[in-house]
Design a protein around this motif. Structure first.
Motif, PDB file in Angstrom:
ATOM      1  N   ALA A 223       0.826  -1.212   0.000  1.00 54.91           N
ATOM      2  CA  ALA A 223       0.000   0.000   0.000  1.00 54.91           C
ATOM      3  C   ALA A 223       0.858   1.259   0.000  1.00 54.91           C
ATOM      4  O   ALA A 223       0.511   2.256  -0.654  1.00 54.91           O
ATOM      5  N   TRP A 224       1.983   1.230   0.699  1.00 54.12           N
ATOM      6  CA  TRP A 224       2.805   2.426   0.866  1.00 54.12           C
ATOM      7  C   TRP A 224       3.964   2.521  -0.120  1.00 54.12           C
ATOM      8  O   TRP A 224       4.609   3.564  -0.225  1.00 54.12           O
ATOM      9  N   GLN A 346       2.140  12.247  -0.858  1.00 54.01           N
ATOM     10  CA  GLN A 346       1.003  11.389  -0.561  1.00 54.01           C
ATOM     11  C   GLN A 346      -0.218  11.829  -1.360  1.00 54.01           C
ATOM     12  O   GLN A 346      -0.424  13.020  -1.596  1.00 54.01           O
ATOM     13  N   PHE A 348      -3.182  12.458  -0.697  1.00 50.84           N
ATOM     14  CA  PHE A 348      -4.226  12.890   0.224  1.00 50.84           C
ATOM     15  C   PHE A 348      -4.551  14.357  -0.034  1.00 50.84           C
ATOM     16  O   PHE A 348      -3.649  15.181  -0.210  1.00 50.84           O
ATOM     17  N   ASP A 353      -9.427  11.345   3.194  1.00 49.97           N
ATOM     18  CA  ASP A 353      -8.536  10.471   2.422  1.00 49.97           C
ATOM     19  C   ASP A 353      -7.638   9.659   3.348  1.00 49.97           C
ATOM     20  O   ASP A 353      -7.382   8.472   3.110  1.00 49.97           O
ATOM     21  N   VAL A 354      -7.136  10.311   4.396  1.00 48.79           N
ATOM     22  CA  VAL A 354      -6.266   9.625   5.358  1.00 48.79           C
ATOM     23  C   VAL A 354      -7.044   8.514   6.054  1.00 48.79           C
ATOM     24  O   VAL A 354      -6.560   7.378   6.205  1.00 48.79           O
ATOM     25  N   ASP A 356      -9.730   6.950   5.014  1.00 48.97           N
ATOM     26  CA  ASP A 356     -10.069   5.872   4.089  1.00 48.97           C
ATOM     27  C   ASP A 356      -8.898   4.909   3.909  1.00 48.97           C
ATOM     28  O   ASP A 356      -9.098   3.700   3.816  1.00 48.97           O
ATOM     29  N   GLU A 357      -7.673   5.454   3.852  1.00 45.11           N
ATOM     30  CA  GLU A 357      -6.522   4.555   3.749  1.00 45.11           C
ATOM     31  C   GLU A 357      -6.428   3.668   4.987  1.00 45.11           C
ATOM     32  O   GLU A 357      -6.208   2.461   4.887  1.00 45.11           O
ATOM     33  N   ASN A 360      -9.147   0.944   5.125  1.00 41.51           N
ATOM     34  CA  ASN A 360      -8.954  -0.084   4.113  1.00 41.51           C
ATOM     35  C   ASN A 360      -7.786  -1.009   4.427  1.00 41.51           C
ATOM     36  O   ASN A 360      -7.700  -2.111   3.887  1.00 41.51           O
ATOM     37  N   LEU A 361      -6.902  -0.567   5.313  1.00 42.02           N
ATOM     38  CA  LEU A 361      -5.762  -1.397   5.711  1.00 42.02           C
ATOM     39  C   LEU A 361      -5.964  -2.077   7.061  1.00 42.02           C
ATOM     40  O   LEU A 361      -5.262  -3.033   7.383  1.00 42.02           O
TER      41      LEU A 361
END
Length: 543
Positions: A223-224, A346, A348, A353-354, A356-357, A360-361
């Motif tokens: 993801a990152w 990033q 974002f 947005d932050v 949601d990440e 989702n993780l």
């Protein structure tokens, strides 16, 4: 695997406390540190619940209590083990729950045999009758017996074992996974739960995912787009030592006044002076910020958009009431800009947005969206999908670890620094409702000066008599690490041989110049609740 007590969060909900049949409140000055939660406790008492306080001090909540077990500082484990001894010997435990949901009961029953009420009472300073009474009442009120605890339990060199001993009681009587029950750590700072949830821990990635667990690191690396360390990080306690050794060259501190709040502040100050580059991100120019090479002015809670998580795992929306003052920016904006400047931009544009990440993780947040948060009073994790209402209490069908709760027998470990002829008094520290913590924010409100204008050392009348002290006289309190001058308040809130102070007045009374370097050997939480000191009278001319 030992039972997981809510990953540092309450297993149950705040409102549930009102409907408990019994509240066992250990090491929590609830009315001063968690006044909203204390209202629920008082409501429970009005509804007929038993309230038993376990605390060395006569806190305000003892006025509402059925019984106050005024234990000696640092003797929690013998008390809880003796309660377990009574519950097992009198067969008051929930045998079906133990069979279906736990492991290690037989070994635990053998372990606590020697912790009879008679044996433990000599260590704790609590009568065997009170121990027996408390054990019986806790078992009788189950499965609606709720344990609440805070730093009076955890800020010891054996804090983790203190918590395990409480968890053993919860499992014995089937109080995990039931409404109005549980073992509930009351979190001590605004959004400290949210910080832990989002991975601000050396052992965890967001959502309490252990970095060494199979598949976790790989998921976040994908993801990152970067490689992550294979080992967990180090705690702040270890980091400070590494700074002094020259192994850590840079420190970045966000929202913490380290040279006031850390134990043995001379050690903390030297550590921060040792680094080549110190960055502090805060809403005020704190004592720590004054040491920094760069200060990044952050916006306060009233100026930011995002989410906070409270003590009961409830994710709530936070919206700005005003625009950021001066050159300050929300923490999120500062960090996103730093990512960009350091060559890792990033994707974002806002706090949503932050979030949601993160959701989702992290599976425990998956079903919590900004759209859902806009419609209600927040959602409690775990929330695995968008149709899930959130989790009011944990461990309903099974432990969150998907493994049985494990009874782990623990033994009494005295404070790392005990009193002796040179340092014959115990200093214990805590918070005051009006000033709170380090006073970074409350000290700037002039109204609080009328309530608590200065720090005072609370001393028992018997000790004051031996030392020929009167109210408002000035004394020197000295430990092996430092000394300070402070005004005396003679009160029976503190037991004989103990003095109490907060660390909310760093400009005049740096209490943590006295406190010990000792820390819990598992979590490395400092032992703020016990260190040895001596007292010397200065004068009787304080005005």
């Amino acid at each position: 695997m030992a039972v997981m007590v809510g990953k540092g969060a309450m297993t149950n909900s705040i409102e549930e406390l009102s409907g408990s049949n019994m509240l066992l409140v250990a090491g929590s000055n609830t009315t001063e540190s968690h006044p909203v939660i204390s209202i629920r406790m008082k409501k429970a008492v009005k509804n007929g619940a038993k309230l038993i306080i376990i605390d060395p001090r006569k806190i305000e909540l003892t006025k509402w209590a059925d019984k106050h077990l005024q234990i000696k500082i640092g003797t929690d484990i013998p008390l809880y083990n003796a309660m377990a001894n009574v519950i097992i010997s009198e067969k008051l435990y929930d045998s079906k729950y133990i069979k279906d949901r736990t492991e290690g009961f037989e070994e635990f029953a053998k372990h606590i045999k020697r912790y009879t009420p008679e044996y433990s009472s000599k260590i704790c300073g609590v009568s065997k009758e009170d121990i027996i009474y408390t054990a019986r009442e806790y078992a009788k009120a189950s499965p609606k017996s709720a344990i609440c605890y805070t730093l009076g339990v955890t800020e010891h060199s054996c804090g983790s074992h203190n918590v395990q001993a409480l968890a053993n009681l919860g499992m014995l009587c089937g109080n995990f996974g039931k409404p109005n029950a549980g073992v509930n750590p009351l979190r001590g700072q605004n959004n400290v739960q949210g910080a832990s949830d989002s991975g601000a821990l050396p052992t965890d990635l967001p959502g309490y995912q252990k970095i060494e667990r199979v598949g976790v690191r790989e998921k976040f690396e994908k993801a990152w787009g970067v490689k992550l360390p294979k080992r967990r990080g180090i705690t702040k306690i270890t980091a400070m030592d590494q700074m002094l050794l020259g192994r850590i060259k840079c420190a970045y501190i966000m929202g913490e006044n380290t040279v006031v709040s850390d134990p043995n502040i001379n050690h903390a100050t030297k550590a921060l002076e040792s680094v080549d580059f110190l960055v502090v991100q805060d809403i005020f120019m704190t004592d720590t910020a004054k040491m920094a090479d760069v200060v990044l002015p952050a916006a306060s809670f009233a100026e930011v958009d995002g989410t906070f998580a409270n003590s009961e795992r409830r994710i709530q929306r936070v919206r700005p009431a005003i625009e950021p003052v001066g050159n300050s920016k929300p923490d999120t904006e500062i960090l996103i800009e730093l990512f960009k400047l350091m060559g890792f931009p990033q994707n974002f544009t806002n706090s949503s947005d932050v979030w949601d990440e993160m959701r989702n993780l992290a599976p425990i947040f998956k079903g919590i969206t900004y759209e859902r948060l806009e419609k209600g009073q927040g959602i409690q994790w775990p929330c695995p999908d968008e149709n899930h209402p959130g989790t009011e209490y944990l461990h309903k069908d099974e432990m969150e670890s998907n493994l049985p709760g494990y009874f782990a027998g623990v033994d009494h470990i005295p404070p790392a620094e005990e009193i002796d002829k040179d340092y014959p008094y115990v200093l214990t520290t805590g918070r005051r409702r009006s000033t709170y913590h380090t006073g970074t924010q409350t000290s700037r409100a002039t109204g609080f000066d009328l309530l608590v204008p200065e720090e005072k050392a609370e001393i028992n009348p018997e000790d004051a008599k031996k030392l020929f002290l009167k109210n408002e006289e000035k004394i020197v309190v000295e430990s092996r690490r430092g000394k300070l001058e402070v005004i005396v308040e003679i009160t029976n809130r503190s037991p004989v041989g103990t003095i109490f102070m907060s660390f909310a007045f760093p400009e005049s009374t740096r209490t943590n110049a006295l406190t010990s370097d000792a820390y819990d050997f598992i979590t490395e939480t400092p032992e703020f609740k016990a260190c040895a000191v001596k007292i010397k009278k200065i004068s009787s001319n304080h005005l």
